[in-house]
Design a protein around this motif. Structure first.
Motif, short mmCIF file in Angstrom:
data_model
loop_
_atom_site.label_atom_id
_atom_site.label_comp_id
_atom_site.label_asym_id
_atom_site.label_seq_id
_atom_site.Cartn_x
_atom_site.Cartn_y
_atom_site.Cartn_z
N TRP A 83 64.59 91.48 17.25
CA TRP A 83 65.81 91.69 18.27
C TRP A 83 65.70 90.89 19.26
O TRP A 83 65.68 90.91 20.29
N SER A 88 60.46 86.85 21.09
CA SER A 88 61.24 88.04 21.49
C SER A 88 59.98 88.99 22.07
O SER A 88 59.19 89.60 21.33
N GLY A 89 60.26 89.61 23.45
CA GLY A 89 59.45 90.56 23.86
C GLY A 89 59.75 92.22 23.11
O GLY A 89 58.91 93.18 23.76
N LEU A 90 60.61 92.13 22.67
CA LEU A 90 61.32 93.42 22.21
C LEU A 90 60.87 93.62 20.86
O LEU A 90 61.60 94.61 20.03
N SER A 91 59.96 93.15 20.23
CA SER A 91 59.57 93.27 18.89
C SER A 91 59.51 94.55 18.82
O SER A 91 58.57 95.40 19.36
N GLU A 92 59.85 95.21 17.39
CA GLU A 92 59.80 96.70 16.92
C GLU A 92 60.56 97.65 17.84
O GLU A 92 60.45 98.69 17.83
N TYR A 93 61.57 96.84 18.44
CA TYR A 93 62.52 98.10 19.22
C TYR A 93 63.37 98.75 18.38
O TYR A 93 63.30 99.88 18.63
N SER A 94 63.54 98.25 17.04
CA SER A 94 64.46 99.05 16.01
C SER A 94 63.38 100.07 15.51
O SER A 94 63.75 100.97 15.09
#
Length: 178
Positions: A83, A88-94
């Protein structure tokens, strides 16, 4: 979902084995964990709605040129994993449970981790979290930028038959874990 939930007690057993420096049990539980991922992938592969290849191929189909197709594939891979960019600090967001994504992405990362843990247990050295984080980020970024077409977009197998097999395989272990 039941199989995904069963991953938690397996992970806890691995952590306990690691803390107790029990190489044999760590190997046993990490092997079982990877097999669970393969089994989940096989079950998900029976449903078109859970195919990473379908997602990627549909994204590529929107491109007119090869460069555009590659960009759309990059976006399709990125949105279900990092993401963003490599940092990215949003890793695993999805965080999706899709055939191909489990076996081709999540399992590969776990294998990197287990390799590192095996080395730590064998040598008695400390786990180098910063180095591991860097290694994983490099691997993830390489995966997001790849165009290997390794993920089918057609289903394989019979969901009911595979579910029956997996029920027989995991029923007792799951009951004992909860």
């Amino acid at each position: 979902q039941v199989l995904a939930n069963y991953a938690t007690p397996l992970q806890q057993k691995m952590a306990s084995a690691y803390k107790n420096n029990d190489k044999a049990q760590f190997k046993q539980y990490s092997t079982e964990f990877l097999q669970l991922m393969d089994d989940m992938d096989a079950l998900l592969n029976t449903r078109k709605d859970f195919l990473l290849g379908k997602w990627i191929n549909e994204a590529r189909a929107n491109g007119l040129t090869e460069k555009e197709k590659d960009l759309y594939e990059f976006n399709a891979r990125d949105i279900v994993t990092l993401w963003g960019d490599k940092e990215s600090g949003l890793s695993e967001y999805s965080n999706r449970q899709w055939a191909g994504l489990i076996k081709g992405y999540y399992k590969q990362r776990w294998m990197l981790f287990f390799k590192q843990m095996d080395r730590v247990l064998a040598t008695g050295t400390a786990f180098d979290a910063a180095n591991f984080d860097k290694q994983v980020k490099n691997w993830e970024w390489q995966w997001v930028n790849s165009h290997d077409n390794a993920y089918p977009d057609v289903t394989k197998g019979d969901a009911v038959e595979i579910s029956k097999q997996l029920f027989g395989k995991y029923h007792n272990s799951i009951q004992q874990s909860f």
